[in-house]
Design a protein around this motif. Sequence first.
Motif, PDB file in Angstrom:
ATOM      1  N   ASP A 270       0.585  -1.124   0.017  1.00 46.67           N
ATOM      2  CA  ASP A 270       0.127   0.287  -0.116  1.00 46.67           C
ATOM      3  C   ASP A 270       1.120   1.169  -0.067  1.00 46.67           C
ATOM      4  N   VAL A 271       0.983   2.210  -0.909  1.00 48.65           N
ATOM      5  CA  VAL A 271       1.974   2.993  -1.219  1.00 48.65           C
ATOM      6  C   VAL A 271       0.958   4.608  -1.710  1.00 48.65           C
ATOM      7  N   ALA A 272       1.055   5.104  -0.311  1.00 44.21           N
ATOM      8  CA  ALA A 272       0.100   6.629  -1.238  1.00 44.21           C
ATOM      9  C   ALA A 272       1.365   7.589  -1.214  1.00 44.21           C
ATOM     10  N   GLY A 273       0.995   7.833  -2.852  1.00 43.50           N
ATOM     11  CA  GLY A 273       1.799   8.704  -3.550  1.00 43.50           C
ATOM     12  C   GLY A 273       3.371   7.951  -3.448  1.00 43.50           C
ATOM     13  N   THR A 274       4.250   8.249  -3.007  1.00 43.18           N
ATOM     14  CA  THR A 274       5.558   7.838  -3.416  1.00 43.18           C
ATOM     15  C   THR A 274       5.548   6.720  -1.637  1.00 43.18           C
ATOM     16  N   ARG A 275       4.802   6.931  -0.732  1.00 43.29           N
ATOM     17  CA  ARG A 275       5.063   6.902   0.314  1.00 43.29           C
ATOM     18  C   ARG A 275       4.749   5.402   1.067  1.00 43.29           C
ATOM     19  N   TYR A 276       5.325   4.618   1.816  1.00 43.32           N
ATOM     20  CA  TYR A 276       5.350   3.228   1.891  1.00 43.32           C
ATOM     21  C   TYR A 276       4.307   3.283   3.484  1.00 43.32           C
ATOM     22  N   GLN A 277       2.887   2.606   3.018  1.00 43.26           N
ATOM     23  CA  GLN A 277       2.015   2.579   4.469  1.00 43.26           C
ATOM     24  C   GLN A 277       1.389   0.896   5.031  1.00 43.26           C
ATOM     25  N   GLY A 278       2.311   0.026   3.901  1.00 46.38           N
ATOM     26  CA  GLY A 278       1.590  -1.220   4.151  1.00 46.38           C
ATOM     27  C   GLY A 278       2.167  -2.054   3.740  1.00 46.38           C
ATOM     28  N   VAL A 279       1.591  -3.290   3.801  1.00 46.59           N
ATOM     29  CA  VAL A 279       2.178  -4.766   2.872  1.00 46.59           C
ATOM     30  C   VAL A 279       0.798  -5.439   3.104  1.00 46.59           C
ATOM     31  N   THR A 280       0.094  -6.567   2.138  1.00 45.44           N
ATOM     32  CA  THR A 280      -0.605  -7.649   2.668  1.00 45.44           C
ATOM     33  C   THR A 280       0.463  -9.030   1.632  1.00 45.44           C
ATOM     34  N   VAL A 281       0.403  -9.859   2.629  1.00 44.11           N
ATOM     35  CA  VAL A 281       1.198 -10.662   1.827  1.00 44.11           C
ATOM     36  C   VAL A 281       0.459 -11.876   2.479  1.00 44.11           C
ATOM     37  N   GLY A 282       0.646 -13.614   2.189  1.00 43.14           N
ATOM     38  CA  GLY A 282       0.139 -14.420   1.847  1.00 43.14           C
ATOM     39  C   GLY A 282      -0.830 -15.238   1.310  1.00 43.14           C
ATOM     40  N   PRO A 283      -1.415 -16.257   0.962  1.00 42.27           N
ATOM     41  CA  PRO A 283      -2.236 -16.301  -0.439  1.00 42.27           C
ATOM     42  C   PRO A 283      -2.884 -15.956  -0.962  1.00 42.27           C
ATOM     43  N   GLY A 284      -3.084 -15.480  -1.948  1.00 43.57           N
ATOM     44  CA  GLY A 284      -3.828 -14.352  -3.031  1.00 43.57           C
ATOM     45  C   GLY A 284      -3.825 -13.476  -2.404  1.00 43.57           C
TER      46      GLY A 284
END
Length: 442
Positions: A270-284
């Motif tokens: 999850d990137v807002a503009g160019t700033r990293y906000q978070g991530v989702t990992v795992g199946p799918g």
Amino acid sequence: MDGWVGAWTGGRAAVHIGNVADFNAQFFAPGMDAAQRARRLRQAHHYACLAVCYSPEPALLVLPAEVDREWTDWLARELDWGPVEVHSGVAGGRTMAEALADRPLLAARIADSGRPVVSWGRTAGQDEGPELAAVRRYESKAAAHELFAALAPEHPGITVPEQERPDGRRRAARRLTARAARGLTTVLKSPHGVGGYGTIVVEPADLFAAGGGGSLLRRLVRSELLPSQGELLLEQFIDPGPAARLRDLTYDAVVGPDGTVHRVGAGAMDVAGTRYQGVTVGPGAVPRAAAETARGFALAVGERLAAEGYRGWYDVDFVTDRQRRLAPTEINLRLTGPAAAFMLRERLDRVRGPGHVVRTVDAMPLGARLAPEALHDHLDRLRPRCARLGVTLLPLIPTAGHDPEPAVGVALAGPDAEALDAAQALLTAANHALTGMFEALR
């Protein structure tokens, strides 16, 4: 133990040292004043709370900022850790290396622990060998781009953005203006930066509204979005088109002590503009085709890093174009925000069974400034509500709740992205509702 966990810590509980500020400081641009340096160190010390996830299981945790024991107890219960020895509030306004130099007993405790020691990244206070040389080389977005261009012809599905390296800032300003006059959006980059610092998307309308390229650069420096000195890179903007849902991807891997590259996995950032906000990992979390393309290229990058002496965690970040090709944008030769999500997923799959999808959200805004006890109570009230959605709530960054712009970092773990979406919406609404706590005092 086979795989990346074995290559990382041998599957053993480890010592975690939150040296984010130390790693970042070695790339500070010349001319940064003391006030800006202090702000960047404070931000890094908040982010260093992710040290709790530098491996699947900590045994000894060293943090720059002060944390309450209730926080690590919460995580230990959910993640089935053994006893965790916590040393927090160590650094204050200093780097971790400076703080440990004044704490010889703690430094000796770390050295004599008999456990693997992991940190955010390699710094000058450590071995000055080929590992650090590789970090210093490929953390540069210019050197990373050269490596991408060399590897890409062997990898279908990979496209490398064009990049210019103007000679001086005046030339960079002129090139920015010329590109804008042709209707081109440009990604303006400092060679070094973390979390989006030093990377700005410049649309033609923004440049002309600022009064031209030179005026825009001066404004970005005043806003502390760009360093005041040093080289600037001008990179082609990749338009995601219909692929916008998969705009920002990452692939993480580990170069083991023997130079073998071990895959970890792909994540949807999850990137807002160019700033990293978070991530989702795992199946799918990432479609199979995109994950396979990212994996092949990232492992080829890792082979080159290994050949140059690098050992440890790294990732390659990508953006997706209209044809769903992946465009590599940078290499991080260190732990990353997504690394925390992979560590949590590994631990949860091990102690609760496989199949977890994990999302980290690094800075969820709070509607009011909260002291640590009040923030803990607020999250504790939300824990059973998340559980009813099938989601485990894990607080990861609890130290920014009393900042001028209060926030909290969390991880959510559940069976699928839809459950995580519901839990994140619940948290967002509850955090926003904190504004009502003080309405009666107005």
